[in-house]
Design a protein around this motif. Structure first.
Motif, PDB file in Angstrom:
ATOM      1  N   THR A  34       0.801  -1.224   0.000  1.00  0.00           N
ATOM      2  CA  THR A  34       0.000   0.000   0.000  1.00  0.00           C
ATOM      3  C   THR A  34       0.839   1.281   0.000  1.00  0.00           C
ATOM      4  OG1 THR A  34      -0.247  -0.098   2.409  1.00  0.00           O
ATOM      5  CG2 THR A  34      -1.985  -1.112   1.070  1.00  0.00           C
ATOM      6  N   SER A  39      -0.692   1.076  -9.474  1.00  0.00           N
ATOM      7  CA  SER A  39      -2.020   0.485  -9.272  1.00  0.00           C
ATOM      8  C   SER A  39      -1.947  -0.620  -8.219  1.00  0.00           C
ATOM      9  CB  SER A  39      -2.555  -0.076 -10.586  1.00  0.00           C
ATOM     10  OG  SER A  39      -1.834  -1.234 -10.950  1.00  0.00           O
ATOM     11  N   ILE A  40      -3.062  -0.854  -7.564  1.00  0.00           N
ATOM     12  CA  ILE A  40      -3.114  -1.918  -6.553  1.00  0.00           C
ATOM     13  C   ILE A  40      -2.683  -3.234  -7.187  1.00  0.00           C
ATOM     14  CG2 ILE A  40      -4.561  -3.190  -4.924  1.00  0.00           C
ATOM     15  CD1 ILE A  40      -6.547  -0.861  -5.105  1.00  0.00           C
ATOM     16  N   GLN A  41      -3.225  -3.477  -8.355  1.00  0.00           N
ATOM     17  CA  GLN A  41      -2.934  -4.715  -9.061  1.00  0.00           C
ATOM     18  C   GLN A  41      -1.421  -4.892  -9.239  1.00  0.00           C
ATOM     19  OE1 GLN A  41      -5.705  -5.102 -12.322  1.00  0.00           O
ATOM     20  NE2 GLN A  41      -4.273  -6.380 -13.413  1.00  0.00           N
ATOM     21  N   CYS A  60      -8.084  -8.225  -6.361  1.00  0.00           N
ATOM     22  CA  CYS A  60      -8.765  -6.922  -6.319  1.00  0.00           C
ATOM     23  C   CYS A  60     -10.267  -7.086  -6.506  1.00  0.00           C
ATOM     24  CB  CYS A  60      -8.191  -5.990  -7.386  1.00  0.00           C
ATOM     25  SG  CYS A  60      -6.499  -5.474  -7.061  1.00  0.00           S
ATOM     26  N   GLY A  67      -8.776  -2.407  -9.388  1.00  0.00           N
ATOM     27  CA  GLY A  67      -7.347  -2.692  -9.407  1.00  0.00           C
ATOM     28  C   GLY A  67      -6.490  -1.631 -10.041  1.00  0.00           C
ATOM     29  N   ALA A  71      -2.264   2.241  -5.222  1.00  0.00           N
ATOM     30  CA  ALA A  71      -2.232   1.509  -3.952  1.00  0.00           C
ATOM     31  C   ALA A  71      -2.082   2.445  -2.760  1.00  0.00           C
ATOM     32  CB  ALA A  71      -1.086   0.498  -3.972  1.00  0.00           C
ATOM     33  N   LEU A  74      -5.488   3.996  -1.045  1.00  0.00           N
ATOM     34  CA  LEU A  74      -6.537   3.174  -0.443  1.00  0.00           C
ATOM     35  C   LEU A  74      -6.980   3.719   0.909  1.00  0.00           C
ATOM     36  CD1 LEU A  74      -5.209  -0.455  -1.090  1.00  0.00           C
ATOM     37  CD2 LEU A  74      -7.098   0.696  -2.244  1.00  0.00           C
ATOM     38  N   SER A  78     -10.631  -0.114   2.626  1.00  0.00           N
ATOM     39  CA  SER A  78     -10.147  -0.818   1.444  1.00  0.00           C
ATOM     40  C   SER A  78      -8.909  -1.660   1.766  1.00  0.00           C
ATOM     41  CB  SER A  78      -9.813   0.168   0.321  1.00  0.00           C
ATOM     42  OG  SER A  78     -10.971   0.821  -0.124  1.00  0.00           O
ATOM     43  N   LYS A  79      -8.042  -1.111   2.609  1.00  0.00           N
ATOM     44  CA  LYS A  79      -6.846  -1.857   3.027  1.00  0.00           C
ATOM     45  C   LYS A  79      -7.242  -3.117   3.787  1.00  0.00           C
ATOM     46  CE  LYS A  79      -3.772   2.129   3.370  1.00  0.00           C
ATOM     47  NZ  LYS A  79      -2.993   2.983   4.280  1.00  0.00           N
ATOM     48  N   LEU A  82      -8.593  -5.645   1.332  1.00  0.00           N
ATOM     49  CA  LEU A  82      -7.500  -6.222   0.557  1.00  0.00           C
ATOM     50  C   LEU A  82      -6.707  -7.217   1.398  1.00  0.00           C
ATOM     51  CD1 LEU A  82      -5.918  -6.263  -2.105  1.00  0.00           C
ATOM     52  CD2 LEU A  82      -4.569  -4.359  -1.225  1.00  0.00           C
TER      53      LEU A  82
END
Length: 90
Positions: A34, A39-41, A60, A67, A71, A74, A78-79, A82
């Motif tokens: 994070t 991107s998170i992805q 995601c 996604g 990151a 978030l 959301s964290k 995830l």
């Protein structure tokens, strides 16, 4: 006359020295994910060994997250989503 002997080196295995074992997933690893400004992805598959972009996309999706968002943007909710999704994925 040209030499007929050539050496071709191809690396098919990505560098995993700076990645974390997903079976040792914890808060420290989650913070690494994070903290990234990608991107998170991408943060998932570049942080955890053995994860592909497709697996990261699935995580995601299961977490109910887009996604493509960064990151490091978030929310705490959301964290948490995830984190629990990655844990259950393993």
């Amino acid at each position: 006359m040209l030499s007929q002997e050539r050496t071709l080196q191809i690396s098919l295995v990505p560098n995993t020295m700076e990645k974390y074992n997903p079976f040792d997933f914890n808060n420290e690893v989650m913070n690494k994910i994070t903290a990234k400004s990608v991107s998170i992805q991408k943060a998932i598959y570049t942080t955890l060994t053995g994860f592909s972009p497709i697996a990261a996309y699935e995580i995601c999706t299961r977490a109910g997250l887009d996604g493509d968002i960064s990151a490091n943007m978030l929310t705490n909710d959301s964290k948490l989503s995830l984190y629990t999704t990655i844990e259950s994925f393993m």
